[in-house]
Design a protein around this motif. Structure first.
Motif, PDB file in Angstrom:
ATOM      1  N   THR A 206       0.855  -1.182   0.000  1.00 19.95           N
ATOM      2  CA  THR A 206       0.000   0.000   0.000  1.00 19.95           C
ATOM      3  C   THR A 206       0.897   1.240   0.000  1.00 19.95           C
ATOM      4  O   THR A 206       2.113   1.136   0.191  1.00 19.95           O
ATOM      5  N   SER A 207       0.294   2.388  -0.202  1.00 17.24           N
ATOM      6  CA  SER A 207       1.065   3.636  -0.240  1.00 17.24           C
ATOM      7  C   SER A 207       0.947   4.354   1.097  1.00 17.24           C
ATOM      8  O   SER A 207      -0.154   4.790   1.470  1.00 17.24           O
ATOM      9  N   PRO A 208       2.060   4.475   1.852  1.00 21.53           N
ATOM     10  CA  PRO A 208       1.986   5.163   3.146  1.00 21.53           C
ATOM     11  C   PRO A 208       1.723   6.655   2.981  1.00 21.53           C
ATOM     12  O   PRO A 208       2.355   7.322   2.161  1.00 21.53           O
ATOM     13  N   THR A 209       0.771   7.154   3.745  1.00 25.09           N
ATOM     14  CA  THR A 209       0.407   8.568   3.693  1.00 25.09           C
ATOM     15  C   THR A 209       0.293   9.091   5.113  1.00 25.09           C
ATOM     16  O   THR A 209      -0.534   8.603   5.890  1.00 25.09           O
ATOM     17  N   THR A 210       1.120  10.062   5.462  1.00 28.48           N
ATOM     18  CA  THR A 210       1.142  10.567   6.825  1.00 28.48           C
ATOM     19  C   THR A 210      -0.083  11.422   7.107  1.00 28.48           C
ATOM     20  O   THR A 210      -0.328  12.430   6.430  1.00 28.48           O
ATOM     21  N   VAL A 211      -0.848  11.008   8.107  1.00 30.06           N
ATOM     22  CA  VAL A 211      -2.050  11.733   8.528  1.00 30.06           C
ATOM     23  C   VAL A 211      -2.124  11.655  10.051  1.00 30.06           C
ATOM     24  O   VAL A 211      -2.095  10.562  10.625  1.00 30.06           O
ATOM     25  N   GLN A 212      -2.207  12.801  10.717  1.00 33.20           N
ATOM     26  CA  GLN A 212      -2.343  12.817  12.163  1.00 33.20           C
ATOM     27  C   GLN A 212      -3.813  12.630  12.552  1.00 33.20           C
ATOM     28  O   GLN A 212      -4.726  12.828  11.738  1.00 33.20           O
ATOM     29  N   VAL A 213      -4.047  12.257  13.797  1.00 33.66           N
ATOM     30  CA  VAL A 213      -5.385  11.868  14.251  1.00 33.66           C
ATOM     31  C   VAL A 213      -6.467  12.903  13.943  1.00 33.66           C
ATOM     32  O   VAL A 213      -7.531  12.544  13.416  1.00 33.66           O
ATOM     33  N   PRO A 214      -6.271  14.189  14.249  1.00 31.11           N
ATOM     34  CA  PRO A 214      -7.361  15.138  13.992  1.00 31.11           C
ATOM     35  C   PRO A 214      -7.751  15.243  12.515  1.00 31.11           C
ATOM     36  O   PRO A 214      -8.852  15.689  12.189  1.00 31.11           O
ATOM     37  N   GLU A 215      -6.853  14.808  11.619  1.00 34.13           N
ATOM     38  CA  GLU A 215      -7.088  14.950  10.181  1.00 34.13           C
ATOM     39  C   GLU A 215      -7.715  13.707   9.552  1.00 34.13           C
ATOM     40  O   GLU A 215      -8.027  13.709   8.359  1.00 34.13           O
ATOM     41  N   ILE A 216      -7.913  12.635  10.339  1.00 37.12           N
ATOM     42  CA  ILE A 216      -8.362  11.359   9.775  1.00 37.12           C
ATOM     43  C   ILE A 216      -9.708  11.464   9.052  1.00 37.12           C
ATOM     44  O   ILE A 216      -9.832  11.022   7.900  1.00 37.12           O
ATOM     45  N   PRO A 217     -10.763  12.006   9.671  1.00 32.79           N
ATOM     46  CA  PRO A 217     -12.059  12.044   8.969  1.00 32.79           C
ATOM     47  C   PRO A 217     -11.988  12.744   7.616  1.00 32.79           C
ATOM     48  O   PRO A 217     -12.505  12.231   6.613  1.00 32.79           O
ATOM     49  N   GLN A 218     -11.347  13.898   7.565  1.00 29.61           N
ATOM     50  CA  GLN A 218     -11.242  14.623   6.304  1.00 29.61           C
ATOM     51  C   GLN A 218     -10.392  13.860   5.286  1.00 29.61           C
ATOM     52  O   GLN A 218     -10.694  13.856   4.093  1.00 29.61           O
ATOM     53  N   ALA A 219      -9.334  13.197   5.779  1.00 33.79           N
ATOM     54  CA  ALA A 219      -8.459  12.442   4.871  1.00 33.79           C
ATOM     55  C   ALA A 219      -9.211  11.304   4.196  1.00 33.79           C
ATOM     56  O   ALA A 219      -9.017  11.039   2.997  1.00 33.79           O
TER      57      ALA A 219
END
Length: 326
Positions: free
Chosen positions: A184-197
């Motif tokens: 898979t392709s790793p994509t850095t996303v912090q917790v507060p950004e998860i829903p929007q991501a």
């Protein structure tokens, strides 16, 4: 006229002195940034930790908890504590994996998958971790475990082939490597950004705790939770060494006692939290399922690869593993 000026100066100096005395008597205020919101167990424990210290110092030390990365963004918290920008802070241990390999113990999949084994791994890693923190001008106070990390997706997953080409959330060096090995392709996303991501297609899948899923209302943007229980990571609270050493011995001991209570509370509470949050996911319509034998066999092979790679990174890793397996 001159006498009047002198008297005014004396009066002003007295008022300033009195004001400083009042500030001193009000006690010392410390700031503690944390990366997660108030609904999370580690943050709740952080508030109790701060309250215990304030109560047991009669207000002489007041720790202000800034939750949800509201004061300092998560990746910047270790540096903020190291430099004295803040006196202490909470950080997800694995996020410091680029600092030294000992911090990666927290994100190695299928090395410690039960709470008992995770606690044993923590005790094995702690001495080496404390040495590295010391070099960075920090001191460990306590850790709080998360529920075991499992797989969230928008469709059922029976093997790694079902994940191939998807964009997988990453949040540490180890999770980035895991995503690579899962094709898979790793994509850095912090917790507060998860829903929007998820909603905008930045990521398609993630491995994280049931607590993170509940607090981010994962049922709004995905449908499946496969309970692979890959590892049990932790947050840790660290303090700037210079700030700690400036305190009197009695206050230092209050902090250490509160830290011990916080760590005990975290390890005691995480099991119940995991069960409760997994049930909440199901109640909101997410399909909660056990992994297929094929998927687990594939993931365990990846775990073996990552342990071997980790061993090669530093001699301290061999010490950790030796103490863990004995």
């Amino acid at each position: 006229m001159t006498c009047s000026i002198k008297r005014a100066a004396i009066l002003f100096a007295s008022l300033v002195s009195l004001g400083l005395a009042n500030v001193a008597s009000a006690g010392t205020q410390w700031h503690m940034p944390t990366p997660y919101g108030d609904a999370n167990l580690p943050t709740q424990i952080a508030y109790k930790f701060a309250e215990e210290i304030k109560n047991n110092t009669a207000g002489d030390l007041d720790i202000v908890v800034h939750s949800g990365a509201s004061l300092i963004k998560h990746p910047e918290i270790p540096r903020a504590v190291k430099t004295g920008q803040v006196q202490l802070g909470e950080v997800f241990i694995g996020i410091m994996g680029n600092t030294h390999p000992v911090f990666k113990h927290d994100n190695i999949p299928f090395l410690a998958t039960t709470y008992d084994s995770a606690q044993k791994l923590w005790e094995a890693a702690k001495p080496e971790l404390e040495k590295q923190l010391n070099k960075e001008g920090m001191m460990l106070l306590y850790s709080v475990p998360w529920p075991a990390q499992s797989l969230y997706t928008k469709a059922p997953v029976n093997s790694l082939a079902d994940l191939q080409g998807l964009k997988m959330r990453a949040y540490s060096p180890s999770t980035s490597r895991l995503a690579d090995l899962m094709n898979t392709s790793p994509t850095t996303v912090q917790v507060p950004e998860i829903p929007q991501a998820f909603s905008t297609g930045i990521i398609d899948a993630m491995i994280t705790s049931p607590s993170t899923g509940v607090n981010g209302q994962a049922w709004d943007y995905l449908t499946n939770y496969t309970d692979v229980r890959a590892w049990i990571p932790k947050n840790m609270v660290v303090v700037n060494k210079r700030s700690f050493k400036r305190l009197d011995k009695k206050t230092q001991q209050v902090i250490l006692d509160a830290a011990a209570n916080a760590e005990a509370s975290g390890w005691a509470g995480v099991r119940g939290q995991a069960a409760e949050d997994t049930m909440t996911l199901a109640e909101h319509g997410i399909t909660v399922s056990e992994p297929s034998p094929e998927l687990m066999a594939e993931l365990n092979k990846i775990g073996t690869i990552m342990v071997d790679e980790w061993k090669a990174e530093a001699p301290e890793v061999e010490t950790i593993l030796s103490d863990y397996y004995q």
